[in-house]
Scaffold this active site. Structure first.
Site, PDB file in Angstrom:
ATOM      1  N   SER A   1      42.303 117.492  67.217  1.00 21.02           N
ATOM      2  CA  SER A   1      43.520 116.984  66.357  1.00 21.02           C
ATOM      3  C   SER A   1      43.886 117.862  65.226  1.00 21.02           C
ATOM      4  O   SER A   1      44.796 117.683  64.475  1.00 21.02           O
ATOM      5  CB  SER A   1      42.813 115.662  65.805  1.00 21.02           C
ATOM      6  OG  SER A   1      41.619 115.776  64.986  1.00 21.02           O
TER       7      SER A   1
ATOM      8  N   SER B   1      37.820 118.459  67.825  1.00 19.84           N
ATOM      9  CA  SER B   1      38.975 118.613  67.247  1.00 19.84           C
ATOM     10  C   SER B   1      39.162 120.014  66.386  1.00 19.84           C
ATOM     11  O   SER B   1      40.368 120.134  65.931  1.00 19.84           O
ATOM     12  CB  SER B   1      39.114 117.398  66.322  1.00 19.84           C
ATOM     13  OG  SER B   1      39.893 116.327  67.170  1.00 19.84           O
TER      14      SER B   1
ATOM     15  N   LYS C   1      43.281 119.742  56.164  1.00 19.36           N
ATOM     16  CA  LYS C   1      43.608 118.879  56.997  1.00 19.36           C
ATOM     17  C   LYS C   1      43.983 117.334  56.409  1.00 19.36           C
ATOM     18  O   LYS C   1      43.305 117.186  55.388  1.00 19.36           O
ATOM     19  CB  LYS C   1      42.695 118.698  57.956  1.00 19.36           C
ATOM     20  CG  LYS C   1      42.920 117.812  59.385  1.00 19.36           C
ATOM     21  CD  LYS C   1      41.790 117.595  60.312  1.00 19.36           C
ATOM     22  CE  LYS C   1      42.209 116.803  61.551  1.00 19.36           C
ATOM     23  NZ  LYS C   1      41.148 116.711  62.516  1.00 19.36           N
TER      24      LYS C   1
END
Lengths: 524, 95
Positions: free
Chosen positions: A189, A213, A78
């Protein structure tokens, strides 16, 4: 040879140990898959050269008999994790071009154990969002989005030199083109992480979870997402959003992979003052398959008005799946559940407004010039942050400002204590808690954007876990009427990821979720 | 409690984010919507409840007061938008 992109990480580790294939071969297949998956916009940066270099080093280690517990597994990271020498932006314009001279502890731990990095994954800007639509680099598309596959034969289309080239290659290569008829969000997210794992272009990915997330996107794309107990994984080198809530975790296709990957991510780190000095267990060893006598709490407050009937049915099915394996469902109450999201939307923006003060156009990232130093700050931050980030910084600044601190922030921290007490009480009567992961399946890009609160409601079942610092995992359990994945969440006691993972594997086995998304990197 | 245009301008300044005047009204509306929603916390009885400061009971660790990392000036400056003579450079502050 079998399609290597379809293997779980645990299966690939076995294959690498048997020398069925090398880490370089495994990585090459995945580099092509990453390229094929570009229509998903899951990657912000691709790092194929780095991946091949790491894969060659992995093969060398294995040849010397020094392979680590995650050696040779191609992963995505990420974009919230700082990676040495590779652009790290939190998918924000304000950090575009930022190349860290250091490595986050979690990625350093993964590399120590042999992981191979294919690239940096798209996400909501500064991890603020539930649909991966706030990224400076554009939205990520859920691989479960409906579409059509057209096949072109390049040999017929090619003319002149191109035709000779194609003929020279022997067989005409069919070119397949996937067109989305409707683009769905992957959740957020960690939307790029979720999409890349589900589309089979990475075997696993790192995510971070501040209010859901990791778990909500995992639910939206039909994979496993684990948020460990707060303090289990170091936050050092992860771009900070809300420091008392942020926690890194694995996003994988199986519970076993999550257990194996967490072992490589976790561990005490003196550089993070909230990192907990505790041994890291062999989580995979806890997957005994035996959940007889396990008490599974079913919180009555999670049965919400207006929740789709299919979510409720899935939840009941999940209870039944665990009961059949000898677990004992227990009705529990978490009375402050409805106050969790409002609490979160005071605490998280407050911490964010403080954490994001560092983006000032002086030390790193973008600068927009102004007439004075103050004017430069204001211009830089106005242009560098997107609308949702600006909104949250302003809310956070307001609730922390003189005269309002007690009414908002202090009150929220007291309610947060109440929420934690709810769980402490509940865990006297049960060992894990079962809930839906999210109140709906994936929705279309552009939906739920008129009203910020509508978007915030996506995290209604996951956010309580962050406020109380508990471990939680989303497991894919079924499909909606529209053939979209639906997940269930299990919540565990602090630092009892072992029981949590054991229950999750039992749920996974009973659910037998084997559906594949229409868009697969290997197939295009 | 309700936010008006002037309050938006004030908190935008505190947050060092330029908000053009023609956006202040709309932002005030959005922020009020969120604030009214979070104000339902007033219903919760928190009499005698300690505010949470940390999810895990722990005290801050101490370490030896020694330099653990140093002599990396060029690395520290490498990402700066502007630098001069080994320092971060900013627009003139003092006339």
């Amino acid at each position: 040879m079998t399609d290597l992109t379809r293997l779980s990480a645990a299966e690939a580790l076995d294959g690498l140990a048997r020398k069925d294939y090398s880490a370089v071969e495994l990585t090459e297949v995945h580099i092509r898959a990453v390229e094929a998956a570009r229509p998903l916009n899951a990657f912000v940066v691709e790092t194929p050269e780095l991946a091949l270099e790491q894969a060659r080093a992995s093969d060398a280690r294995r040849a010397r008999g020094e392979a680590g517990p995650f050696d040779g597994i191609p992963i995505g990271v990420k974009d919230l994790f700082c990676t040495k020498g590779v652009q790290s932006t939190a998918s924000s314009r304000i950090l575009e071009g930022f190349v860290p001279p250091y490595e986050s502890t979690v990625t350093a731990n993964l590399f120590r154990d042999g992981a191979v990095m294919l690239g940096k994954l798209n996400m909501d800007e500064f991890a603020m969002g539930s649909a991966n639509i706030t990224s400076h680099f554009g939205p990520v598309v859920n691989p479960w989005s409906p579409g059509t596959l057209a096949q072109h034969d390049e040999a017929f289309a090619a003319e002149g030199a191109a035709a000779e080239l194609v003929a020279g290659m022997g067989q005409p290569r069919p070119r397949q083109e996937w067109t989305f008829t409707r683009k769905l969000v992957p959740g957020g997210s960690s939307g790029g992480s979720a999409a890349a794992v589900a589309a089979r272009c990475v075997m696993a990915a790192t995510g971070t979870d501040t209010g859901g997330s990791i778990r909500q996107p995992a639910g939206f794309v039909g994979i496993v997402g684990l948020k460990p107990t707060y303090g289990r994984c170091s936050r050092w080198g992860i771009v900070a959003f809300a420091s008392s809530l942020d926690q890194a975790g694995p996003m994988t296709r199986t519970v076993r992979d999550a257990a194996v990957m967490l072992r490589s991510m976790a561990g005490f780190d003196p550089k993070d003052s909230t990192s907990v000095d505790m041994p890291v267990p062999d989580f995979a060893a806890a997957l005994t398959g035996d959940i007889r006598g396990l008490r599974v709490g079913i919180p009555r407050e999670y049965r919400m008005d207006g929740m789709p009937a299919e979510i409720d049915r899935l939840w009941e099915k999940g209870v039944e799946m665990l009961r059949r394996q000898g677990a004992e469902p227990v009705d529990i109450s978490l009375p402050h559940t409805k106050y969790a999201l409002p609490t979160y939307y005071i605490v998280a923006p407050a911490e964010a407004s403080s954490n994001l003060a560092r983006y000032d156009g002086v030390r790193y990232g973008q600068r927009i010039d102004g007439t004075s130093l103050k004017d430069m700050y204001e211009n830089t931050r106005a242009a560098g942050f997107g609308a949702e980030v600006r909104r949250r910084i302003l809310i956070g600044t307001y609730v922390l400002s003189a005269g309002y601190y007690d009414a908002y922030y202090l009150k929220a921290q007291k309610v947060r204590s109440r929420i934690k007490q709810d769980f402490d009480e509940a865990f006297k009567r049960c060992d894990v808690i079962l809930t839906p992961t999210a109140p709906s399946a994936a929705f279309g890009i552009g939906e739920n954007t008129d009203d910020p609160i509508q978007m915030y409601l996506n995290d209604v079942f996951t956010v309580t876990v962050n406020l109380a610092g508990l471990p939680g995992i989303s497991v894919p359990v079924g499909l909606s009427a529209d053939r979209l994945p639906l997940g269930l969440q299990l919540i565990g006691r602090p630092f009892d990821e072992e029981t949590l993972l054991r229950a999750a594997e039992a749920l996974e086995r009973a659910a037998g979720f084997e559906a594949l998304p229409p868009f697969m990197a290997g197939a295009v | 409690m309700s936010i008006d245009k002037a309050t938006v301008a004030k908190i935008a300044h505190l947050a060092r984010i330029k908000v053009p005047e023609d956006e202040q009204e709309r932002l005030a509306g959005e922020l009020n919507q969120i604030l009214h929603w979070v104000e339902q916390l007033a219903e919760v009885d928190t009499e005698g409840v300690e505010p949470m400061t940390s999810v895990a009971a722990q005290t801050l660790r101490q370490r030896e007061d020694v330099v653990t990392e140093g002599d990396i000036r060029d690395q520290v400056l490498a990402n700066a938008p502007d630098r001069a003579a080994g320092f971060f450079a900013v627009p003139k502050v003092v006339e």
